[in-house]
Design a protein around this motif. Sequence first.
Motif, PDB file in Angstrom:
ATOM      1  N   SER A 107      27.886  55.803  24.358  1.00 36.06           N
ATOM      2  CA  SER A 107      28.091  54.360  24.269  1.00 36.06           C
ATOM      3  C   SER A 107      29.474  53.968  24.759  1.00 36.06           C
ATOM      4  O   SER A 107      29.632  52.967  25.474  1.00 36.06           O
ATOM      5  N   ILE A 108      30.493  54.747  24.383  1.00 31.25           N
ATOM      6  CA  ILE A 108      31.849  54.426  24.821  1.00 31.25           C
ATOM      7  C   ILE A 108      31.968  54.583  26.330  1.00 31.25           C
ATOM      8  O   ILE A 108      32.545  53.726  27.019  1.00 31.25           O
ATOM      9  N   MET A 109      31.438  55.669  26.866  1.00 26.83           N
ATOM     10  CA  MET A 109      31.539  55.893  28.308  1.00 26.83           C
ATOM     11  C   MET A 109      30.853  54.776  29.097  1.00 26.83           C
ATOM     12  O   MET A 109      31.381  54.295  30.109  1.00 26.83           O
ATOM     13  N   MET A 110      29.682  54.365  28.647  1.00 28.85           N
ATOM     14  CA  MET A 110      28.919  53.366  29.386  1.00 28.85           C
ATOM     15  C   MET A 110      29.461  51.947  29.200  1.00 28.85           C
ATOM     16  O   MET A 110      29.625  51.197  30.166  1.00 28.85           O
ATOM     17  N   PHE A 111      29.728  51.580  27.953  1.00 28.54           N
ATOM     18  CA  PHE A 111      30.009  50.178  27.653  1.00 28.54           C
ATOM     19  C   PHE A 111      31.495  49.868  27.479  1.00 28.54           C
ATOM     20  O   PHE A 111      31.907  48.725  27.686  1.00 28.54           O
ATOM     21  N   LEU A 112      32.291  50.846  27.074  1.00 30.69           N
ATOM     22  CA  LEU A 112      33.705  50.585  26.811  1.00 30.69           C
ATOM     23  C   LEU A 112      34.629  51.183  27.859  1.00 30.69           C
ATOM     24  O   LEU A 112      35.820  50.879  27.862  1.00 30.69           O
ATOM     25  N   PHE A 113      34.102  52.046  28.734  1.00 30.98           N
ATOM     26  CA  PHE A 113      34.946  52.605  29.792  1.00 30.98           C
ATOM     27  C   PHE A 113      34.525  52.142  31.178  1.00 30.98           C
ATOM     28  O   PHE A 113      35.289  51.463  31.875  1.00 30.98           O
ATOM     29  N   ALA A 114      33.322  52.474  31.597  1.00 25.52           N
ATOM     30  CA  ALA A 114      32.949  52.284  33.005  1.00 25.52           C
ATOM     31  C   ALA A 114      32.955  50.813  33.405  1.00 25.52           C
ATOM     32  O   ALA A 114      33.635  50.416  34.370  1.00 25.52           O
ATOM     33  N   ILE A 115      32.194  49.989  32.687  1.00 25.25           N
ATOM     34  CA  ILE A 115      32.113  48.571  33.049  1.00 25.25           C
ATOM     35  C   ILE A 115      33.470  47.871  32.895  1.00 25.25           C
ATOM     36  O   ILE A 115      33.928  47.175  33.812  1.00 25.25           O
ATOM     37  N   PRO A 116      34.176  48.036  31.764  1.00 26.39           N
ATOM     38  CA  PRO A 116      35.486  47.365  31.660  1.00 26.39           C
ATOM     39  C   PRO A 116      36.511  47.842  32.689  1.00 26.39           C
ATOM     40  O   PRO A 116      37.359  47.053  33.123  1.00 26.39           O
ATOM     41  N   MET A 117      36.452  49.112  33.082  1.00 29.27           N
ATOM     42  CA  MET A 117      37.387  49.583  34.096  1.00 29.27           C
ATOM     43  C   MET A 117      37.169  48.844  35.414  1.00 29.27           C
ATOM     44  O   MET A 117      38.124  48.394  36.066  1.00 29.27           O
ATOM     45  N   LEU A 118      35.905  48.676  35.803  1.00 26.26           N
ATOM     46  CA  LEU A 118      35.653  47.957  37.055  1.00 26.26           C
ATOM     47  C   LEU A 118      35.974  46.472  36.903  1.00 26.26           C
ATOM     48  O   LEU A 118      36.419  45.832  37.863  1.00 26.26           O
ATOM     49  N   GLU A 119      35.764  45.913  35.696  1.00 33.13           N
ATOM     50  CA  GLU A 119      36.160  44.520  35.469  1.00 33.13           C
ATOM     51  C   GLU A 119      37.663  44.363  35.661  1.00 33.13           C
ATOM     52  O   GLU A 119      38.134  43.421  36.333  1.00 33.13           O
ATOM     53  N   GLY A 120      38.430  45.274  35.051  1.00 34.55           N
ATOM     54  CA  GLY A 120      39.882  45.176  35.155  1.00 34.55           C
ATOM     55  C   GLY A 120      40.363  45.340  36.577  1.00 34.55           C
ATOM     56  O   GLY A 120      41.245  44.598  37.046  1.00 34.55           O
ATOM     57  N   LEU A 121      39.770  46.308  37.303  1.00 36.44           N
ATOM     58  CA  LEU A 121      40.159  46.527  38.691  1.00 36.44           C
ATOM     59  C   LEU A 121      39.850  45.295  39.533  1.00 36.44           C
ATOM     60  O   LEU A 121      40.676  44.845  40.343  1.00 36.44           O
ATOM     61  N   GLY A 122      38.656  44.728  39.334  1.00 38.11           N
ATOM     62  CA  GLY A 122      38.285  43.539  40.090  1.00 38.11           C
ATOM     63  C   GLY A 122      39.174  42.355  39.770  1.00 38.11           C
ATOM     64  O   GLY A 122      39.608  41.620  40.664  1.00 38.11           O
ATOM     65  N   MET A 123      39.460  42.153  38.481  1.00 40.01           N
ATOM     66  CA  MET A 123      40.309  41.017  38.098  1.00 40.01           C
ATOM     67  C   MET A 123      41.705  41.155  38.678  1.00 40.01           C
ATOM     68  O   MET A 123      42.316  40.159  39.106  1.00 40.01           O
ATOM     69  N   TYR A 124      42.236  42.372  38.691  1.00 34.99           N
ATOM     70  CA  TYR A 124      43.590  42.561  39.198  1.00 34.99           C
ATOM     71  C   TYR A 124      43.652  42.408  40.712  1.00 34.99           C
ATOM     72  O   TYR A 124      44.544  41.750  41.251  1.00 34.99           O
ATOM     73  N   LEU A 125      42.703  43.009  41.419  1.00 34.78           N
ATOM     74  CA  LEU A 125      42.820  43.103  42.873  1.00 34.78           C
ATOM     75  C   LEU A 125      42.258  41.914  43.631  1.00 34.78           C
ATOM     76  O   LEU A 125      42.779  41.546  44.688  1.00 34.78           O
ATOM     77  N   LEU A 126      41.185  41.307  43.119  1.00 35.52           N
ATOM     78  CA  LEU A 126      40.468  40.325  43.931  1.00 35.52           C
ATOM     79  C   LEU A 126      41.348  39.182  44.431  1.00 35.52           C
ATOM     80  O   LEU A 126      41.355  38.890  45.644  1.00 35.52           O
ATOM     81  N   PRO A 127      42.091  38.475  43.575  1.00 35.39           N
ATOM     82  CA  PRO A 127      42.917  37.381  44.123  1.00 35.39           C
ATOM     83  C   PRO A 127      43.910  37.871  45.173  1.00 35.39           C
ATOM     84  O   PRO A 127      44.185  37.155  46.148  1.00 35.39           O
ATOM     85  N   LYS A 128      44.428  39.068  45.001  1.00 38.22           N
ATOM     86  CA  LYS A 128      45.397  39.593  45.968  1.00 38.22           C
ATOM     87  C   LYS A 128      44.715  39.925  47.284  1.00 38.22           C
ATOM     88  O   LYS A 128      45.256  39.673  48.365  1.00 38.22           O
ATOM     89  N   MET A 129      43.511  40.515  47.214  1.00 37.60           N
ATOM     90  CA  MET A 129      42.787  40.852  48.442  1.00 37.60           C
ATOM     91  C   MET A 129      42.279  39.616  49.165  1.00 37.60           C
ATOM     92  O   MET A 129      42.180  39.606  50.401  1.00 37.60           O
ATOM     93  N   LEU A 130      41.941  38.577  48.396  1.00 33.06           N
ATOM     94  CA  LEU A 130      41.379  37.375  48.999  1.00 33.06           C
ATOM     95  C   LEU A 130      42.445  36.355  49.390  1.00 33.06           C
ATOM     96  O   LEU A 130      42.133  35.342  50.008  1.00 33.06           O
ATOM     97  N   GLY A 131      43.690  36.594  49.012  1.00 29.69           N
ATOM     98  CA  GLY A 131      44.760  35.684  49.385  1.00 29.69           C
ATOM     99  C   GLY A 131      44.789  34.415  48.578  1.00 29.69           C
ATOM    100  O   GLY A 131      45.001  33.323  49.116  1.00 29.69           O
ATOM    101  N   THR A 132      44.595  34.536  47.247  1.00 24.63           N
ATOM    102  CA  THR A 132      44.671  33.372  46.374  1.00 24.63           C
ATOM    103  C   THR A 132      45.564  33.704  45.190  1.00 24.63           C
ATOM    104  O   THR A 132      46.056  34.838  45.069  1.00 24.63           O
ATOM    105  N   ARG A 133      45.774  32.735  44.319  1.00 20.07           N
ATOM    106  CA  ARG A 133      46.769  32.929  43.265  1.00 20.07           C
ATOM    107  C   ARG A 133      46.186  33.376  41.936  1.00 20.07           C
ATOM    108  O   ARG A 133      46.908  33.914  41.097  1.00 20.07           O
ATOM    109  N   ASP A 134      44.929  33.142  41.702  1.00 21.44           N
ATOM    110  CA  ASP A 134      44.352  33.530  40.413  1.00 21.44           C
ATOM    111  C   ASP A 134      42.836  33.535  40.562  1.00 21.44           C
ATOM    112  O   ASP A 134      42.294  33.168  41.615  1.00 21.44           O
TER     113      ASP A 134
END
Length: 817
Positions: free
Chosen positions: A88-115
């Motif tokens: 349960s931790i690997m599926m729901f508390l690690f894998a999905i949140p890790m990709l959420e965090g990576l996407g939230m951090y990188l997307l505005p920077k990759m797309l050229g926006t502020r937030d």
Amino acid sequence: MTLPPNPPQNALRLHRELERIWGRPPGLRGALCSVNHSEIGKRFMIASAVFFAIAGLLAMLIRAQLATPEGAFLDAAQYNRIFTMHGSIMMFLFAIPMLEGLGMYLLPKMLGTRDLAFPRLSAFGWWCYLFGGTILILALLAGVAPDGGWFMYTPLTSKAYSPGINADVWLLGITFVEISALAAAVEITVTILRMRAPGMRLSRMPLMAWYLLGTAAMMLAGFPPLILGSVLLEVERAFDWPFFDVARGGDPLLWQHLFWLFGHPEVYIIFLPAAGAISTILPVMCRTTILGYGAIVAAVLGLVFLSFGLWVHHMFAVGIPHMALAFFSAASALVAVPTAVQIFAWIGTMWKGHPRLHLPMLHLMGFFGTFVIGGLTGVMLAIVPFNWQAHDTAFVTAHLHYVLIGGFVFPMMAGVVYWLPLILGRERVPGVGTAAFWLIFAGFHGTFLVMHLTGLMGMPRRISVYPDNPEWIWPNLISSAFGFVMAAGFALFALDLVLQVLFGRRARRDPWGAGTLEWAMPMPPPSYNIAALPPGPGADALALARGEGALPGAPRGQRETLVVDTLSGAPRFVAVLPGNSLLPVCTAAAIGGFVLLMLAGLYGAALAALAGVGAVCWWWQGFSGRPTGPATVPVAPGLDLPLHWGMEDTLARSGLVCLLVADGALFGSYLFAAGFLTVIAPGWPAPASGIGTLPAGLLAGGMLAGLAVAAGLARVRGARGAAAGAVAGLAALMLAGLLAAQLDDPTRHARDALRAAGLAYVALHAGVGGLLALVCAVHRRDGAIGPGAQGVWRLWQDFTLATAAILVALVAVQEAS
């Protein structure tokens, strides 16, 4: 769009002004109220890494237990809790949140926006994730952790066989965490489609954005079936509504269908962001461009589509018809095609380039050597006769780990090494990371390659001892020994990160020579990312830092960013994003209170807590206030754009469309459940209904009429129309309550429970529609709302009316038959 250079500005003064607008207050209050995407993304990634470490420790307990046939470390009950929490931790508390965090951090920077599009929604998702994960970990420490497996199959998890709160912890805690996942999916989808740099067409987006867009779409459609299943099972456990009880018209197989409708797309939800990291990092490591951009995008879209046709892949042994076996077996094999397209594109990229064996490239090579084996064993398991032999054995466990660790963990480690200089502004300390990679790689294959053989020798999953099977001793001992080698490698990887934080030298800009937009920013990036938005491709990083670009600085003292056309990327209007607030943490805390009261069995108090959640949500509506400033603002020389106040196609409307996609998937899953039980479940046809046909028909007709009137009034501008719409929606809610009184006892049969659940769904939507109408009425009266909010209310009312009409038609068909 091309711009002449703006006049030179004082860069330091510009930075201070932007930091004042986009930064957060210091201290505890700042930590609680911050909504900055970089900070929220880092929190997700750090917390998911902590949960990964906890799950790794649990895995070591499992391997220690299985190292000998008698298993002296854990008794059966402890073992069940440990392996349930590990999965349960690997599926729901690690894998999905890790990709959420990576996407939230990188997307505005990759797309050229502020937030991101909805900063407060991101923060709300973070607090839901933190509180839900904390509930699960505290339950583990208290000895009441879930013990029915990370898949929670019924009837094992029904009240009769799991009388404690263990199963409730999973059902409520995981559903709490899934709120975070849906919030992230809405956030990512709208940001990619509406908030790119000016002129960035969809066909010119970074591949990482395409992968994250596909992932978000799958999350919107894939998570609702599990949410529905969790809600139905919790209602059965709490109130004895028999959705899964065979004796009263339910069926345990319904849980399996709902779970795997989520569970198999989940594999690709995890894989796609990792593949996006590969497609981003590999060309840089090979000093070339990616091969087959269009083919990769097509493969991503193909995976998104095909992944929803594979859920029965996990149910070949339950006794489904042969025609269905053939269909799902073929679909399970077919999904290898878009995956292979990406693999060959990556191999072609390496062939045409000049690979450099930096540490990110080593992790990518680890991915290739691991994921391909997992893909091949997946094709083996797609073949029905072999699946029947290997089902529920250690072979499946080995396949799962080859796919998930090979397809997610190795690429994520490559991503951490690649992007950490951007996040920290520091270089790695050489040597430690390379040793960590080889320990992880050797330990992983030593653990799980042997496990394929153990499974073929007949060892089932989820057993804690095997005293009568001496042939399993050596394979299990080898797997356990190499498991500890792998754990040492992960510990060394963590040490490498700590050394980089403490002792790493200041990194130079773009240390890998990538040339992509995220590396055009200072390292680490400021809270606002860039002083001016890139006016077109090839924008100069130093010019952007000086404020020479689109929408430079913050001259009106607001968090302004551009919203563009979905396809062409042409600027449409300027959005003013909300600032720091305690609303997200307060809302998550209110929901957390509801969850804890449900766990305590205080259902009346839990309903009162839901009223508290509604009150906090009403608090959200007051953040906007009156629009300030001019109707249009200068974006660049010769280009003025309107503010979002006067637009109808706002970010909020786009966000609601995404939310309604998820809501529609939830309702579609409900219809699937109703159809499945009606056609497949034993105990049907249901007992004769005691519903008074005429009174029930009149109440149902009145409810539909009230919703139709509210939907019509949503198209009428003005405070009076909104107030009348609120009255109509609340009247429909009252009629739904009266209709509920006409229903048969929901504990009598699954049909009656389904009807009550459907009516509760419509009543909830009618209530929310009434609140939206009140919001429109209040803001219309104050002159502080634009046409966008009215459009949001209209969409919601139309959806509510449609679902209510479908529900009434379903009941009518059941009664007629």
